[in-house]
Design an enzyme around this catalytic site. Sequence first.
Site, PDB file in Angstrom:
ATOM      1  N   ALA A  65       0.854  -1.191   0.000  1.00 56.18           N
ATOM      2  CA  ALA A  65       0.000   0.000   0.000  1.00 56.18           C
ATOM      3  C   ALA A  65       0.890   1.241   0.000  1.00 56.18           C
ATOM      4  O   ALA A  65       2.051   1.191   0.431  1.00 56.18           O
ATOM      5  CB  ALA A  65      -0.886  -0.016   1.238  1.00 56.18           C
ATOM      6  N   GLY A 110       0.405  -5.043   0.870  1.00 53.16           N
ATOM      7  CA  GLY A 110      -0.833  -5.085   0.087  1.00 53.16           C
ATOM      8  C   GLY A 110      -0.649  -5.775  -1.257  1.00 53.16           C
ATOM      9  O   GLY A 110      -1.603  -6.341  -1.802  1.00 53.16           O
ATOM     10  N   GLU A 113      -1.058  -9.266  -0.496  1.00 55.32           N
ATOM     11  CA  GLU A 113      -2.485  -9.507  -0.181  1.00 55.32           C
ATOM     12  C   GLU A 113      -3.330  -9.611  -1.448  1.00 55.32           C
ATOM     13  O   GLU A 113      -4.262 -10.411  -1.511  1.00 55.32           O
ATOM     14  CB  GLU A 113      -3.016  -8.394   0.731  1.00 55.32           C
ATOM     15  CG  GLU A 113      -2.438  -8.500   2.139  1.00 55.32           C
ATOM     16  CD  GLU A 113      -2.815  -7.323   3.012  1.00 55.32           C
ATOM     17  OE1 GLU A 113      -2.496  -6.177   2.623  1.00 55.32           O
ATOM     18  OE2 GLU A 113      -3.429  -7.536   4.066  1.00 55.32           O
ATOM     19  N   GLU A 133       4.665  -5.187   7.024  1.00 54.38           N
ATOM     20  CA  GLU A 133       3.965  -4.094   7.709  1.00 54.38           C
ATOM     21  C   GLU A 133       4.428  -3.893   9.147  1.00 54.38           C
ATOM     22  O   GLU A 133       4.458  -2.774   9.653  1.00 54.38           O
ATOM     23  CB  GLU A 133       2.445  -4.350   7.698  1.00 54.38           C
ATOM     24  CG  GLU A 133       1.768  -4.058   6.374  1.00 54.38           C
ATOM     25  CD  GLU A 133       1.729  -5.238   5.422  1.00 54.38           C
ATOM     26  OE1 GLU A 133       2.549  -6.166   5.581  1.00 54.38           O
ATOM     27  OE2 GLU A 133       0.884  -5.234   4.520  1.00 54.38           O
TER      28      GLU A 133
HETATM   29  N1  CAA Z   1       4.507   3.170  -0.914  1.00 54.48           N
HETATM   30  C1  CAA Z   1       4.900   4.326  -1.505  1.00 54.48           C
HETATM   31  N2  CAA Z   1       6.069   4.458  -2.160  1.00 54.48           N
HETATM   32  C2  CAA Z   1       6.860   3.369  -2.219  1.00 54.48           C
HETATM   33  C3  CAA Z   1       6.519   2.136  -1.625  1.00 54.48           C
HETATM   34  C4  CAA Z   1       5.266   2.060  -0.954  1.00 54.48           C
HETATM   35  N3  CAA Z   1       4.818   0.926  -0.402  1.00 54.48           N
HETATM   36  N4  CAA Z   1       7.507   1.247  -1.860  1.00 54.48           N
HETATM   37  C5  CAA Z   1       8.437   1.907  -2.566  1.00 54.48           C
HETATM   38  N5  CAA Z   1       8.054   3.179  -2.791  1.00 54.48           N
HETATM   39  C6  CAA Z   1       8.769   4.229  -3.525  1.00 54.48           C
HETATM   40  C7  CAA Z   1       9.999   4.691  -2.764  1.00 54.48           C
HETATM   41  O1  CAA Z   1       9.657   5.663  -1.784  1.00 54.48           O
HETATM   42  C8  CAA Z   1      10.823   5.255  -3.905  1.00 54.48           C
HETATM   43  O2  CAA Z   1      10.307   6.519  -4.256  1.00 54.48           O
HETATM   44  P1  CAA Z   1      11.337   7.763  -4.547  1.00 54.48           P
HETATM   45  O3  CAA Z   1      12.081   7.308  -5.778  1.00 54.48           O
HETATM   46  O4  CAA Z   1      10.431   8.908  -4.772  1.00 54.48           O
HETATM   47  O5  CAA Z   1      12.219   7.854  -3.336  1.00 54.48           O
HETATM   48  C9  CAA Z   1      10.497   4.324  -5.059  1.00 54.48           C
HETATM   49  O6  CAA Z   1       9.278   3.671  -4.729  1.00 54.48           O
HETATM   50  C10 CAA Z   1      11.549   3.249  -5.249  1.00 54.48           C
HETATM   51  O7  CAA Z   1      11.704   2.579  -4.006  1.00 54.48           O
HETATM   52  P2  CAA Z   1      13.133   2.398  -3.279  1.00 54.48           P
HETATM   53  O8  CAA Z   1      14.067   3.502  -3.661  1.00 54.48           O
HETATM   54  O9  CAA Z   1      12.896   2.200  -1.819  1.00 54.48           O
HETATM   55  O10 CAA Z   1      13.603   1.056  -3.992  1.00 54.48           O
HETATM   56  P3  CAA Z   1      14.579  -0.047  -3.408  1.00 54.48           P
HETATM   57  O11 CAA Z   1      14.807  -0.981  -4.547  1.00 54.48           O
HETATM   58  O12 CAA Z   1      15.747   0.558  -2.725  1.00 54.48           O
HETATM   59  O13 CAA Z   1      13.731  -0.799  -2.265  1.00 54.48           O
HETATM   60  C11 CAA Z   1      11.795  -1.889  -1.362  1.00 54.48           C
HETATM   61  C12 CAA Z   1      12.595  -1.541  -2.625  1.00 54.48           C
HETATM   62  C13 CAA Z   1      12.601  -2.861  -0.487  1.00 54.48           C
HETATM   63  C14 CAA Z   1      10.517  -2.553  -1.805  1.00 54.48           C
HETATM   64  C15 CAA Z   1      11.471  -0.614  -0.564  1.00 54.48           C
HETATM   65  O14 CAA Z   1      10.946   0.350  -1.448  1.00 54.48           O
HETATM   66  C16 CAA Z   1      10.446  -0.841   0.520  1.00 54.48           C
HETATM   67  O15 CAA Z   1      10.789  -1.363   1.571  1.00 54.48           O
HETATM   68  N6  CAA Z   1       9.208  -0.429   0.293  1.00 54.48           N
HETATM   69  C17 CAA Z   1       8.141  -0.560   1.273  1.00 54.48           C
HETATM   70  C18 CAA Z   1       7.649  -1.991   1.392  1.00 54.48           C
HETATM   71  C19 CAA Z   1       6.594  -2.092   2.456  1.00 54.48           C
HETATM   72  O16 CAA Z   1       6.812  -1.816   3.616  1.00 54.48           O
HETATM   73  N7  CAA Z   1       5.368  -2.492   2.050  1.00 54.48           N
HETATM   74  C20 CAA Z   1       4.226  -2.594   2.944  1.00 54.48           C
HETATM   75  C21 CAA Z   1       3.385  -1.369   2.813  1.00 54.48           C
HETATM   76  S1  CAA Z   1       2.134  -1.299   4.053  1.00 54.48           S
HETATM   77  C22 CAA Z   1       0.810  -2.133   3.429  1.00 54.48           C
HETATM   78  O17 CAA Z   1       0.874  -2.729   2.369  1.00 54.48           O
HETATM   79  C23 CAA Z   1      -0.426  -2.038   4.318  1.00 54.48           C
HETATM   80  C24 CAA Z   1      -1.586  -2.888   3.983  1.00 54.48           C
HETATM   81  O18 CAA Z   1      -1.587  -4.081   4.236  1.00 54.48           O
HETATM   82  C25 CAA Z   1      -2.842  -2.305   3.479  1.00 54.48           C
END
Ligand code: CAA
Length: 259
Positions: A65, A110, A113, A133
């Site tokens: 998400a 998500g 999911e 998460e």
């Molecule tokens: N939401 C918004 N933006 C996101 C994102 C997310 N879930 N995941 C990545 N991005 C964005 C980053 O902020 C980045 O944007 P900028 O270029 O503007 O900085 C871009 O995508 C590229 O990401 P990274 O630079 O971080 O890429 P990476 O290859 O270094 O890392 C990653 C990849 C390990 C997936 C890392 O991006 C990450 O940890 N992302 C979050 C993953 C996460 O925690 N997901 C769970 C979300 S909560 C959820 O899903 C709740 C639910 O159940 C409803």
Amino acid sequence: MNYETILCEIEDGIGTITLNRPKVLNAINDELLKEMSEALDIFAENQNVKVVILTGGDKVFAAGADIVFMSEASSLEAESFVRLCHETIDKITNLDKPVIAAIAGLALGGGCELTLSCDIRIAAEGTNIGLPEINLGLYPGGGGTQRLTRLVGTGWAKQLLMTGKPIDAKSALNIGLVTKVVPAQELMKEAKGLALELARKSTIAMRLMKSCIDYGENVDLPSGCLFEQKVWALLLSTDDAHEGMKAFLEKRKPDFRGR
Ligand code: CAA
């Protein structure tokens, strides 16, 4: 079918939805869910669509998400977002056609999911799947605590949910989170091949069987078996069932018409 956050196409009886927010690794926001929901309605209505593929393309399925949105959301906005998540995910579950998730790169939070609501999940080698998460001070709000547990059992679900550590495609295969792992460049070919194979079967038998499996998952065994019996009796009177058995006896391939 022009959308901002997904790509949508229908070809050879297969409806494909491709998540399309590459700059944020297909992070799932309100707009994406609404567009996906609309595309699913179109696929549900269109009798030419026999099977659906949900994918993020060959690089990344989805990084979860949208954290930017969630970090700023009020409780009421969060409630509306998470309700939309569930409504969309339920639409995938309740679609009366098989849905295949073709997963490459990452399926986190998500994103994972979304795949859990699909009927069959196949992954590209090198894919990481997980529910991180907990590392954000959250837990999955799109059905992950429920569907993951039902799919892989409480032990593995708790391992994934409590550590927040993603697992690779091979481990996902070992625990039954995906059913096939293929080289990355073959992912879509594999998904389409499987979709075509399913599209050739009787759409009625497929639809009723899916409802038996999904209904049975949420009720006790005698209730599920009773439901299966009654639906099976109904199925036996369809043209497709007659054709399938006749074709077997006549030693030819069946010509299913979905009637
Ligand atoms: N939401 C918004 N933006 C996101 C994102 C997310 N879930 N995941 C990545 N991005 C964005 C980053 O902020 C980045 O944007 P900028 O270029 O503007 O900085 C871009 O995508 C590229 O990401 P990274 O630079 O971080 O890429 P990476 O290859 O270094 O890392 C990653 C990849 C390990 C997936 C890392 O991006 C990450 O940890 N992302 C979050 C993953 C996460 O925690 N997901 C769970 C979300 S909560 C959820 O899903 C709740 C639910 O159940 C409803």
